[in-house]
Design an enzyme around this catalytic site. Structure first.
Site, PDB file in Angstrom:
ATOM      1  N   HIS A   1      54.683  82.609  54.596  1.00 46.58           N
ATOM      2  CA  HIS A   1      53.537  83.507  54.434  1.00 46.58           C
ATOM      3  C   HIS A   1      52.712  83.599  55.716  1.00 46.58           C
ATOM      4  O   HIS A   1      52.179  84.668  56.058  1.00 46.58           O
ATOM      5  CB  HIS A   1      52.683  83.006  53.270  1.00 46.58           C
ATOM      6  CG  HIS A   1      51.593  83.920  52.828  1.00 46.58           C
ATOM      7  ND1 HIS A   1      51.638  85.293  52.984  1.00 46.58           N
ATOM      8  CD2 HIS A   1      50.406  83.658  52.204  1.00 46.58           C
ATOM      9  CE1 HIS A   1      50.538  85.835  52.493  1.00 46.58           C
ATOM     10  NE2 HIS A   1      49.775  84.878  52.021  1.00 46.58           N
TER      11      HIS A   1
ATOM     12  N   TRP B   1      44.739  91.699  45.709  1.00 51.02           N
ATOM     13  CA  TRP B   1      44.127  91.613  47.037  1.00 51.02           C
ATOM     14  C   TRP B   1      44.076  93.003  47.656  1.00 51.02           C
ATOM     15  O   TRP B   1      45.083  93.725  47.631  1.00 51.02           O
ATOM     16  CB  TRP B   1      44.938  90.660  47.912  1.00 51.02           C
ATOM     17  CG  TRP B   1      44.261  90.288  49.186  1.00 51.02           C
ATOM     18  CD1 TRP B   1      44.355  90.916  50.390  1.00 51.02           C
ATOM     19  CD2 TRP B   1      43.379  89.173  49.392  1.00 51.02           C
ATOM     20  NE1 TRP B   1      43.585  90.271  51.333  1.00 51.02           N
ATOM     21  CE2 TRP B   1      42.975  89.207  50.745  1.00 51.02           C
ATOM     22  CE3 TRP B   1      42.892  88.164  48.555  1.00 51.02           C
ATOM     23  CZ2 TRP B   1      42.116  88.257  51.284  1.00 51.02           C
ATOM     24  CZ3 TRP B   1      42.040  87.227  49.104  1.00 51.02           C
ATOM     25  CH2 TRP B   1      41.651  87.267  50.449  1.00 51.02           C
TER      26      TRP B   1
ATOM     27  N   HIS C   1      44.933  78.499  55.018  1.00 46.53           N
ATOM     28  CA  HIS C   1      46.354  78.645  54.709  1.00 46.53           C
ATOM     29  C   HIS C   1      47.227  77.945  55.747  1.00 46.53           C
ATOM     30  O   HIS C   1      48.185  77.236  55.405  1.00 46.53           O
ATOM     31  CB  HIS C   1      46.740  80.129  54.659  1.00 46.53           C
ATOM     32  CG  HIS C   1      46.433  80.808  53.364  1.00 46.53           C
ATOM     33  ND1 HIS C   1      45.343  81.622  53.200  1.00 46.53           N
ATOM     34  CD2 HIS C   1      47.091  80.815  52.173  1.00 46.53           C
ATOM     35  CE1 HIS C   1      45.334  82.107  51.969  1.00 46.53           C
ATOM     36  NE2 HIS C   1      46.376  81.628  51.313  1.00 46.53           N
TER      37      HIS C   1
ATOM     38  N   ASP D   1      52.380  80.238  47.411  1.00 51.62           N
ATOM     39  CA  ASP D   1      52.654  80.639  48.787  1.00 51.62           C
ATOM     40  C   ASP D   1      53.662  79.672  49.406  1.00 51.62           C
ATOM     41  O   ASP D   1      53.559  78.455  49.221  1.00 51.62           O
ATOM     42  CB  ASP D   1      51.378  80.595  49.636  1.00 51.62           C
ATOM     43  CG  ASP D   1      50.366  81.641  49.239  1.00 51.62           C
ATOM     44  OD1 ASP D   1      50.742  82.608  48.551  1.00 51.62           O
ATOM     45  OD2 ASP D   1      49.187  81.486  49.626  1.00 51.62           O
TER      46      ASP D   1
END
Length: 211
Positions: free
Chosen positions: A57, A17, A163, A53
């Site tokens: 996070h 990323w 997310h 994750d």
């Protein structure tokens, strides 16, 4: 029994990323230089390659990686093939897909899988991702683990909402699985992240077992 290793090969050539620390793998001790044994040193971000994750996070008080329950990381799973022309996974896209009733663990195979099949080493910003209404639809269905075949479940431009929806609902997110050589269908999933203390994510070895 057939074992499908859907983990990415970890190497400094693997895309990461943008802004994440680059991966460094080097031999710290070398036999050819007189050392008793070869010893390597590894430096990388915890979201490198195939990883999961934890809620921490995106949530300051969220659970960390060592608290993720193993019973969700091991068990029956479905690999869902989505059409290659799907660029954004919405609730409408998922409504048209055939997801078995009671599916708790879902891995999404998309056009992203072709990125790994081609051996791309540059980060692809236009990868197929799941938007928030798609995430909400899967949460409503009772999905407790979601995986996708690129380095993020959410789009490059809007990583937050998807997310936050999943992690806030306690759904485990596996990112960076390589499904390029796996057919759609039902499998047994085994996902074992590193047991890091206090981290918001961890690299994982992920396999699918097929009878």
């Amino acid at each position: 029994m057939k074992i499908h290793d859907i983990s990415l090969l970890l190497s400094p050539q693997l895309p990461t990323w943008p802004g994440d620390p680059p991966m460094i793998l080097e031999r710290f001790s070398k036999i050819e230089e007189g050392a008793f044994a070869n010893i390597s040193r590894l430096v990388m971000g915890v979201h490198t390659g195939t990883h999961i994750d934890a809620p921490y996070h995106f949530f300051a008080e969220g659970g960390k990686i060592e608290s993720v329950p193993l019973d969700l990381l091991i068990g029956p799973a479905v690999v869902l093939q989505l059409p290659d022309d799907v660029k954004n996974i919405t609730a409408e896209v998922l409504k048209k897909a055939v997801i078995p009733a009671g599916c708790r663990r879902l891995l999404l195979k998309t056009a992203n899988s072709q990125i790994w099949a081609r051996g791309e080493t540059d980060f692809q910003r236009d990868f197929v991702a799941l938007n928030k209404d798609g995430a909400d639809a899967l949460i409503e269905r009772g999905v407790q683990l979601i995986g996708i075949d690129y380095l993020s479940i959410a789009s490059f431009d809007q990583p937050g909402p998807t997310h936050i929806a999943f992690l806030g609902a306690g759904v485990i997110v596996i990112e960076g699985v390589d499904l390029s050589r796996v057919e759609a269908g039902e499998y047994m999933l085994v996902c074992l992240p590193l047991k890091l203390v206090g981290a918001e994510g961890a690299p994982a070895r992920v396999v699918l077992l097929e009878d």
